[in-house]
Each structure stands twice: as C-alpha cells, then as structure tokens.
Design a protein around this motif. Structure first.
Motif, PDB file in Angstrom:
ATOM      1  N   GLY A   1       0.805  -1.211   0.000  1.00  0.00           N
ATOM      2  CA  GLY A   1       0.000   0.000   0.000  1.00  0.00           C
ATOM      3  C   GLY A   1       0.837   1.258   0.000  1.00  0.00           C
ATOM      4  O   GLY A   1       2.073   1.218   0.143  1.00  0.00           O
TER       5      GLY A   1
ATOM      6  N   ASP B   1      -1.312   3.695  -8.462  1.00  0.00           N
ATOM      7  CA  ASP B   1      -2.318   3.435  -7.435  1.00  0.00           C
ATOM      8  C   ASP B   1      -2.020   4.203  -6.150  1.00  0.00           C
ATOM      9  O   ASP B   1      -2.927   4.681  -5.469  1.00  0.00           O
ATOM     10  CB  ASP B   1      -2.448   1.936  -7.159  1.00  0.00           C
ATOM     11  CG  ASP B   1      -1.128   1.275  -6.818  1.00  0.00           C
ATOM     12  OD1 ASP B   1      -0.068   1.877  -7.073  1.00  0.00           O
ATOM     13  OD2 ASP B   1      -1.160   0.147  -6.280  1.00  0.00           O
ATOM     14  N   HIS B   2      -0.724   4.374  -5.819  1.00  0.00           N
ATOM     15  CA  HIS B   2      -0.355   5.168  -4.648  1.00  0.00           C
ATOM     16  C   HIS B   2      -0.725   6.637  -4.879  1.00  0.00           C
ATOM     17  O   HIS B   2      -1.229   7.315  -3.978  1.00  0.00           O
ATOM     18  CB  HIS B   2       1.138   5.057  -4.370  1.00  0.00           C
ATOM     19  CG  HIS B   2       1.561   3.693  -3.926  1.00  0.00           C
ATOM     20  ND1 HIS B   2       2.849   3.399  -3.535  1.00  0.00           N
ATOM     21  CD2 HIS B   2       0.867   2.537  -3.790  1.00  0.00           C
ATOM     22  CE1 HIS B   2       2.925   2.128  -3.193  1.00  0.00           C
ATOM     23  NE2 HIS B   2       1.734   1.582  -3.346  1.00  0.00           N
TER      24      HIS B   2
ATOM     25  N   ASP C   1      -4.252   7.344  -4.215  1.00  0.00           N
ATOM     26  CA  ASP C   1      -4.518   7.434  -2.774  1.00  0.00           C
ATOM     27  C   ASP C   1      -4.093   8.795  -2.230  1.00  0.00           C
ATOM     28  O   ASP C   1      -4.816   9.425  -1.447  1.00  0.00           O
ATOM     29  CB  ASP C   1      -3.780   6.326  -2.019  1.00  0.00           C
ATOM     30  CG  ASP C   1      -4.373   4.944  -2.274  1.00  0.00           C
ATOM     31  OD1 ASP C   1      -5.550   4.871  -2.677  1.00  0.00           O
ATOM     32  OD2 ASP C   1      -3.661   3.941  -2.075  1.00  0.00           O
TER      33      ASP C   1
ATOM     34  N   LYS D   1      -6.447  11.724  -2.896  1.00  0.00           N
ATOM     35  CA  LYS D   1      -7.627  11.801  -2.034  1.00  0.00           C
ATOM     36  C   LYS D   1      -7.301  12.424  -0.676  1.00  0.00           C
ATOM     37  O   LYS D   1      -8.155  13.041  -0.043  1.00  0.00           O
ATOM     38  CB  LYS D   1      -8.215  10.408  -1.835  1.00  0.00           C
ATOM     39  CG  LYS D   1      -8.725   9.752  -3.110  1.00  0.00           C
ATOM     40  CD  LYS D   1      -9.084   8.297  -2.869  1.00  0.00           C
ATOM     41  CE  LYS D   1      -9.462   7.599  -4.176  1.00  0.00           C
ATOM     42  NZ  LYS D   1      -9.682   6.144  -3.976  1.00  0.00           N
TER      43      LYS D   1
END
Length: 215
Positions: free
Chosen positions: A93, A140-141, A144, A147
C-alpha cells in the motif's frame, strides 16, 4: 504561502490558487533530450553488465516496469533496473514500509547509487519524463495521495523527473507526514523552477549518488 519546518529543512508549501507556478526555461526539453542521448552509452554498458551479473547475484529480468502517474495525471510505464526478488504480485500500500527483505545484494548496490533509475532516460526520450522534476509515484499510490492531499496533483503540472528537489532533500517516504514533506518540497520546486535551480539539484543528486545515500 505557509511555512513548515521539518527536521533540518524548511519548506514553503505552495497551495494552488495562492502562488503562481514558476516558468520552466524553454530549452529544458532540448537539454533533457541531449542529456538522455549522452547517457545512452552508460545505460548500454550497465545493462550489459547486469545481463552478465544477474543470473548469479539478482536472478530474474534485468528491467522492472511499473505504471506511474505522469504529466497532468496521465499514467505511463516507468523503467528501472530491477533491484528486488521477483514475485507474481504485490499488494504494497501507499504507506506500507519498503520490503527490505526483497532487495537483493546487487539490488542494494543499484539502489544506494541510484543506478536503478538510469533506464528512465528511455522515458525521457519518449517525452514522458524530464531529467529534473517531481518524482512520479506508482499510479495506485498517487490515486490514494490525491484523495488525502488536495494539492498533491500540483506536482504533475510539469513532467516528472528522474531526480528532483524532494528526492534529494526529503528522500524515501513511507508515512503520511513524509509524503506531506515531499509534496511541499515539490511545490517549492514548481514555484522556483529555473535552469539555475535544476543545476543545483543535479549537484545534489551527484552528491547522493557518489555518497551512496539512495534507498
């Protein structure tokens, strides 16, 4: 503008709408292309050496490909020399710690010297990256981070770079506080973009490379 002090560094956090974007010098794309072409022989030599060494010290493919966020948020495939053991899939993540146990002996040398980033001169020649600019995050990071930090996408108002101000002054990040520092440093770069500032970052990058301070 808001001043923030972290450790020994003081960064000026430039928020969208409160400060103007600096104007990168017009010849930057030309200089990027020339420098990338000049580095091609070095890239070829290192690639050849790794083709020989990898079967013994870093078993698996020479190159690693990863989708990252690029100019104005567009995804692109960034190239690196592979420095970790091969896995079928990974679910790391945005704020997970670096998988140190996967870094190979040869990979550790590549990362410490930042040589693992050298294949990104191909991304520069493709027009996807610059030699100097905010480092592109894994796509994808980046989604994140977008947001969580309203000003995160400001970093992509210019092409991402092989090296940058945040990379030399903040380094590797894996916590929310560190990501905030990285964004602030990148926004400082955007507000002060110039040939002179890029030269200073090149000098700092060389200091990191020869001091083997990469991670």
């Amino acid at each position: 503008m808001m001043s923030e002090t972290t450790g020994d560094e003081t960064f000026v956090s430039v928020r969208r709408g409160t400060a103007r974007l600096g104007h990168p010098y017009r010849v930057k794309p030309v200089l990027d292309y020339i420098l990338a072409v000049l580095l091609l022989p070095v890239f070829a030599a290192v690639s050849l050496a790794l083709f020989v060494l990898n079967p013994v010290f870093n078993r698996g493919p020479v190159f690693f490909r990863q989708v990252r966020m690029g100019y104005r948020g567009a995804p692109f495939v960034a190239l690196k020399f592979r420095s970790m053991t091969v896995v079928t899939q990974t679910s790391r993540g945005a704020f997970d710690a670096l998988e140190e146990d996967r870094i190979t002996t040869l990979g550790r040398i590549l990362r410490a010297s930042r040589i693992d980033e050298l294949p990104q001169i191909i991304n520069v020649l493709r027009g996807e990256m610059s030699m100097i600019g905010p480092r592109p995050d894994a796509y994808d990071h980046a989604c994140d981070y977008e947001k969580m930090f309203p000003d995160y996408l400001c970093r992509y108002d210019v092409k991402p770079g092989i090296s940058g101000y945040a990379q030399t002054e903040v380094g590797y990040v894996d916590t929310m506080a560190d990501v905030r520092r990285k964004i602030d440093a990148d926004l400082v770069y955007l507000s002060k973009a110039s040939f002179r500032f890029d030269l200073w970052i090149v000098w700092r990058t060389l200091a990191v490379v020869f001091g083997r301070q990469g991670r």
